[in-house]
Design a protein around this motif. Sequence first.
Motif, PDB file in Angstrom:
ATOM      1  N   ARG A  88       0.835  -1.209   0.000  1.00  0.00           N
ATOM      2  CA  ARG A  88       0.000   0.000   0.000  1.00  0.00           C
ATOM      3  C   ARG A  88       0.864   1.252   0.000  1.00  0.00           C
ATOM      4  O   ARG A  88       0.579   2.227  -0.715  1.00  0.00           O
ATOM      5  CB  ARG A  88      -0.936  -0.014   1.200  1.00  0.00           C
ATOM      6  CG  ARG A  88      -1.907   1.148   1.226  1.00  0.00           C
ATOM      7  CD  ARG A  88      -2.935   1.009   2.345  1.00  0.00           C
ATOM      8  NE  ARG A  88      -3.870  -0.092   2.114  1.00  0.00           N
ATOM      9  CZ  ARG A  88      -4.882  -0.384   2.919  1.00  0.00           C
ATOM     10  NH1 ARG A  88      -5.085   0.347   4.020  1.00  0.00           N
ATOM     11  NH2 ARG A  88      -5.696  -1.377   2.639  1.00  0.00           N
ATOM     12  N   ALA A  89       1.934   1.256   0.797  1.00  0.00           N
ATOM     13  CA  ALA A  89       2.817   2.425   0.857  1.00  0.00           C
ATOM     14  C   ALA A  89       3.500   2.656  -0.489  1.00  0.00           C
ATOM     15  O   ALA A  89       3.644   3.800  -0.942  1.00  0.00           O
ATOM     16  CB  ALA A  89       3.851   2.249   1.960  1.00  0.00           C
ATOM     17  N   LEU A  92       0.992   4.236  -2.815  1.00  0.00           N
ATOM     18  CA  LEU A  92       0.732   5.638  -2.495  1.00  0.00           C
ATOM     19  C   LEU A  92       1.910   6.539  -2.860  1.00  0.00           C
ATOM     20  O   LEU A  92       1.734   7.731  -3.105  1.00  0.00           O
ATOM     21  CB  LEU A  92       0.415   5.787  -1.004  1.00  0.00           C
ATOM     22  CG  LEU A  92      -0.948   5.245  -0.569  1.00  0.00           C
ATOM     23  CD1 LEU A  92      -1.053   5.212   0.955  1.00  0.00           C
ATOM     24  CD2 LEU A  92      -2.070   6.100  -1.149  1.00  0.00           C
ATOM     25  N   SER A  93       3.118   5.965  -2.882  1.00  0.00           N
ATOM     26  CA  SER A  93       4.306   6.752  -3.234  1.00  0.00           C
ATOM     27  C   SER A  93       4.659   6.595  -4.706  1.00  0.00           C
ATOM     28  O   SER A  93       5.703   7.085  -5.146  1.00  0.00           O
ATOM     29  CB  SER A  93       5.498   6.308  -2.390  1.00  0.00           C
ATOM     30  OG  SER A  93       5.904   4.997  -2.734  1.00  0.00           O
ATOM     31  N   VAL A  99       9.139   7.883   1.495  1.00  0.00           N
ATOM     32  CA  VAL A  99       8.351   7.174   2.492  1.00  0.00           C
ATOM     33  C   VAL A  99       9.063   7.277   3.837  1.00  0.00           C
ATOM     34  O   VAL A  99      10.239   6.926   3.958  1.00  0.00           O
ATOM     35  CB  VAL A  99       8.176   5.687   2.118  1.00  0.00           C
ATOM     36  CG1 VAL A  99       7.373   4.963   3.191  1.00  0.00           C
ATOM     37  CG2 VAL A  99       7.492   5.552   0.756  1.00  0.00           C
ATOM     38  N   ASP A 197       5.611  11.445   0.791  1.00  0.00           N
ATOM     39  CA  ASP A 197       4.337  11.056   0.193  1.00  0.00           C
ATOM     40  C   ASP A 197       3.467  10.265   1.146  1.00  0.00           C
ATOM     41  O   ASP A 197       2.241  10.290   1.054  1.00  0.00           O
ATOM     42  CB  ASP A 197       4.575  10.206  -1.056  1.00  0.00           C
ATOM     43  CG  ASP A 197       5.305  10.965  -2.142  1.00  0.00           C
ATOM     44  OD1 ASP A 197       4.827  12.037  -2.535  1.00  0.00           O
ATOM     45  OD2 ASP A 197       6.355  10.482  -2.589  1.00  0.00           O
ATOM     46  N   VAL A 198       4.098   9.523   2.053  1.00  0.00           N
ATOM     47  CA  VAL A 198       3.354   8.617   2.924  1.00  0.00           C
ATOM     48  C   VAL A 198       4.206   8.284   4.141  1.00  0.00           C
ATOM     49  O   VAL A 198       5.438   8.293   4.080  1.00  0.00           O
ATOM     50  CB  VAL A 198       2.966   7.327   2.154  1.00  0.00           C
ATOM     51  CG1 VAL A 198       4.191   6.577   1.671  1.00  0.00           C
ATOM     52  CG2 VAL A 198       2.078   6.426   2.987  1.00  0.00           C
ATOM     53  N   SER A 214      -2.457  10.993  10.448  1.00  0.00           N
ATOM     54  CA  SER A 214      -2.618  11.422   9.065  1.00  0.00           C
ATOM     55  C   SER A 214      -3.234  12.817   8.998  1.00  0.00           C
ATOM     56  O   SER A 214      -2.798  13.663   8.206  1.00  0.00           O
ATOM     57  CB  SER A 214      -3.499  10.419   8.318  1.00  0.00           C
ATOM     58  OG  SER A 214      -3.697  10.815   6.978  1.00  0.00           O
ATOM     59  N   VAL A 219      -0.665  13.897   5.349  1.00  0.00           N
ATOM     60  CA  VAL A 219      -0.232  12.892   4.375  1.00  0.00           C
ATOM     61  C   VAL A 219      -0.838  11.547   4.768  1.00  0.00           C
ATOM     62  O   VAL A 219      -1.197  11.344   5.937  1.00  0.00           O
ATOM     63  CB  VAL A 219       1.308  12.767   4.300  1.00  0.00           C
ATOM     64  CG1 VAL A 219       1.940  14.071   3.853  1.00  0.00           C
ATOM     65  CG2 VAL A 219       1.880  12.311   5.629  1.00  0.00           C
ATOM     66  N   PRO A 220      -0.965  10.617   3.839  1.00  0.00           N
ATOM     67  CA  PRO A 220      -1.488   9.300   4.201  1.00  0.00           C
ATOM     68  C   PRO A 220      -0.575   8.592   5.190  1.00  0.00           C
ATOM     69  O   PRO A 220       0.652   8.699   5.110  1.00  0.00           O
ATOM     70  CB  PRO A 220      -1.530   8.554   2.855  1.00  0.00           C
ATOM     71  CG  PRO A 220      -1.475   9.604   1.810  1.00  0.00           C
ATOM     72  CD  PRO A 220      -0.696  10.732   2.393  1.00  0.00           C
ATOM     73  N   VAL A 222      -0.001   4.720   6.641  1.00  0.00           N
ATOM     74  CA  VAL A 222      -0.334   3.310   6.409  1.00  0.00           C
ATOM     75  C   VAL A 222       0.021   2.504   7.650  1.00  0.00           C
ATOM     76  O   VAL A 222       1.140   2.601   8.166  1.00  0.00           O
ATOM     77  CB  VAL A 222       0.436   2.756   5.199  1.00  0.00           C
ATOM     78  CG1 VAL A 222       0.178   1.257   5.031  1.00  0.00           C
ATOM     79  CG2 VAL A 222       0.041   3.509   3.931  1.00  0.00           C
TER      80      VAL A 222
END
Length: 241
Positions: A88-89, A92-93, A99, A197-198, A214, A219-220, A222
């Motif tokens: 998932r990370a 998202l990136s 990250v 990004d995450v 978050s 930012v997201p 995870v």
Amino acid sequence: MAPAVAGLAEEFPAAEPWSLLDDRLLADAPQDGPLPPALVDRMRRLIGHALAGGADGVLLTCSLYGSVTETVDTPVPLLAPDTAAFERALALSSGTGRVLVLASFETAMRDSVARFSAASAASEASAASAASVAAASARVGSAVAAPAAVGSAASGSGAEVVGVVAPDAFDAAREGNLPALRDALRDACLPHLTGADVVLLAQYSLAPAAASLSTALGVPVVSGPQAAAAALRSALTGSPL
């Protein structure tokens, strides 16, 4: 294990959790280096106990033991704690962004950074291989290839991984103090946040703060439990992630 159960309740409410605990596995793990064979065998026996009891899927909840899943063949889905979170990370990136890998102690951070970096490199190699196959197919099927598109797909350098330790988060997580946990994680991330990004949480114990962190960082974030629960749901029911 509580964050794993909470993740199932959120992402896979039809699941019936069954928690198995060897409460010395973390304490007995070495500070550095690979797991000793005796500890690998202990985790394998715990997995075997779950299978013998009729488990339809098995999720490990300690990131230090994730590598054990690579040594066990099972008839049901067997997930390392953070494999789904890594995927998932990376998504998202876009596989090449920045990250932050966030932990409450150094050993967990180093372990997660090493494994996430390996996952990022493997993802990049897979993408490059797929691009090469596509390019070869295009050359066979047509006299005109598209080298620019292929070069773009294969030229990524992988995700930029930054390890971050939030030592004050350890006690906050153990005490269940969610505001203190969020603040400790936020304060640790802020000096490294530019261009990120995450944020990837390296431990299940940090997962309760994922949503509020978050919001605080913009930012997201995870977390392993939610990502793993969604992956189990998909594996066992065929529903999309």
